[in-house]
Design a protein around this motif. Sequence first.
Motif, short mmCIF file in Angstrom:
data_model
loop_
_atom_site.label_atom_id
_atom_site.label_comp_id
_atom_site.label_asym_id
_atom_site.label_seq_id
_atom_site.Cartn_x
_atom_site.Cartn_y
_atom_site.Cartn_z
N ALA A 1 0.86 -1.19 0.00
CA ALA A 1 0.00 0.00 0.00
C ALA A 1 0.89 1.23 0.00
O ALA A 1 2.00 1.21 0.53
CB ALA A 1 -0.91 0.00 1.22
N GLY A 2 0.39 2.29 -0.61
CA GLY A 2 1.16 3.52 -0.65
C GLY A 2 0.30 4.64 -1.16
O GLY A 2 -0.93 4.51 -1.25
N SER A 3 0.93 5.76 -1.52
CA SER A 3 0.15 6.87 -2.05
C SER A 3 1.00 7.69 -3.03
O SER A 3 2.23 7.61 -3.01
CB SER A 3 -0.34 7.78 -0.93
OG SER A 3 0.75 8.48 -0.38
N PHE A 4 0.30 8.43 -3.88
CA PHE A 4 0.95 9.36 -4.81
C PHE A 4 0.25 10.70 -4.73
O PHE A 4 -0.91 10.78 -4.34
CB PHE A 4 0.91 8.82 -6.25
CG PHE A 4 1.69 7.55 -6.40
CD1 PHE A 4 3.07 7.58 -6.34
CD2 PHE A 4 1.04 6.34 -6.56
CE1 PHE A 4 3.80 6.40 -6.43
CE2 PHE A 4 1.76 5.17 -6.66
CZ PHE A 4 3.14 5.21 -6.60
N LEU A 5 0.97 11.72 -5.15
CA LEU A 5 0.49 13.09 -5.04
C LEU A 5 -0.26 13.47 -6.32
O LEU A 5 0.31 13.48 -7.39
CB LEU A 5 1.71 13.99 -4.86
CG LEU A 5 1.55 15.35 -4.23
CD1 LEU A 5 0.73 15.31 -2.96
CD2 LEU A 5 2.94 15.93 -3.97
#
Length: 389
Positions: free
Chosen positions: A321-325
């Motif tokens: 899991a992670g995130s991007f801007l």
Amino acid sequence: MTTNGSDYDVVVVGGGAVGLAAAWNAARRGRSVLVLEQYELFTQRGSSGGAERQWRLQYSEEDLARLTLEAQPLWRELEEAGGRRLVHHTGSLWFGDTTEATNEGMISDAAKVLERIGVTHEWLTAREIQDRFPFAALPDHYEGFYQPDGGIADVKGTLWLLHEQARLAGVTVLEHAKVEEIAPDADGVTVRSGRGVHRGQHVIIAAGPFAKPLLAPLGIELDVHLFQMTSASFRLRDPGLDLPTWFAFQKPTEEDTNLFYGFGRNPWSGSDVVRAGPDFEDHVVEDPYLADNAAVPRHLERLTEWVGAHMPALDPEPELAGSFLAALPADPERQFYLGHAPAHVPNAERLVIFSTGWGFKFVPLLGRACAELALDGRTGFDLGRFGLV
Ligand SMILES: Cc1cc2nc3c(=O)[nH]c(=O)nc-3n(C[C@H](O)[C@H](O)[C@H](O)COP(=O)(O)OP(=O)(O)OC[C@H]3O[C@@H](n4cnc5c(N)ncnc54)[C@H](O)[C@@H]3O)c2cc1C
């Protein structure tokens, strides 16, 4: 400012997808081009991180749907130049509350646009969706459509190929070259970066979510919000199964937009792990330089719960899991900013600005348009409403 010595026809600020596409398009017209990237190429800190993006023809706004059709041959051209497929037509499935107006549009409006522009799509009830695709326990009133030309774009492949084509066309790329100042004058533009002072006849600013702080000293205010968007990867329980790209339109809850989306297998990796995400635009980031790639815990929890309830083909325990801007214009119908700097900026015609929205599906077209705006002063694409004032 004294320059490093080289003058370029075009200096591109930002080595993300759009910056590289713009650089390639300017260079293959015989112009000298310099790309300045503040991190390294293929960074995960901008908006072109991760492996895949949804590719779709459907939009609630007809001009955007037509723009995706115009982007198609430009993707083919890039693929042919590099001998590699980048957009895989695995199909696109939209379902849910068909009249719910969301930040991604509305199912019924998008279907009407597809009708008007003559694009094939198949209307499906909740029962039909669950019979054909691995979704379950959908509310009975859900409906939607399947559009077979939609699918999945290969992000890393696109970046890699654009860079390769740009390099072959003679583009110079400087990494770790954060641009701190852009000063247009009557004869050109001086650009100061961490790697020196550079000079271009025109500057294309494709700085993604970092555009706001770069443009503020020029007196340019983009009405853009930055969000940290979480996603996670889940293992397919049956290796024989696959999914189209999909988007679930639902009525918002009190806490969030209640929108979810995802992908099937990446055709280029063949992995049993597929990605899904909540489309919650509420984890606001004020300073892009302070963002990280961590998942937002509440978003991950909601995603896992939705996957567990409606996607029995997936193991609901996320593997990664992670995130991007993401940088999204405050006006969702606008999608992105693209045009010359506003007229109040002296020598505005020397600066072309792009930022950023859900823009991956348009990358080759945006790159071509940026190069045309810089070199010809105008573009043949109908992008006037995305301009800066
Ligand atoms: C989570 C998420 C999901 C998305 N899903 C989709 C989708 O399904 N379909 C779709 O079409 N689009 C989607 N998008 C949008 C799409 O990915 C972006 O529109 C596109 O990747 C933007 O590319 P870019 O080159 O404009 O920006 P970026 O990739 O962010 O590139 C900008 C580059 O400029 C550099 N830079 C910035 N400031 C400076 C400076 N001062 N000096 C030097 N370099 C600088 C940055 O480091 C960066 O490398 C999604 C985006 C996100 C974040």
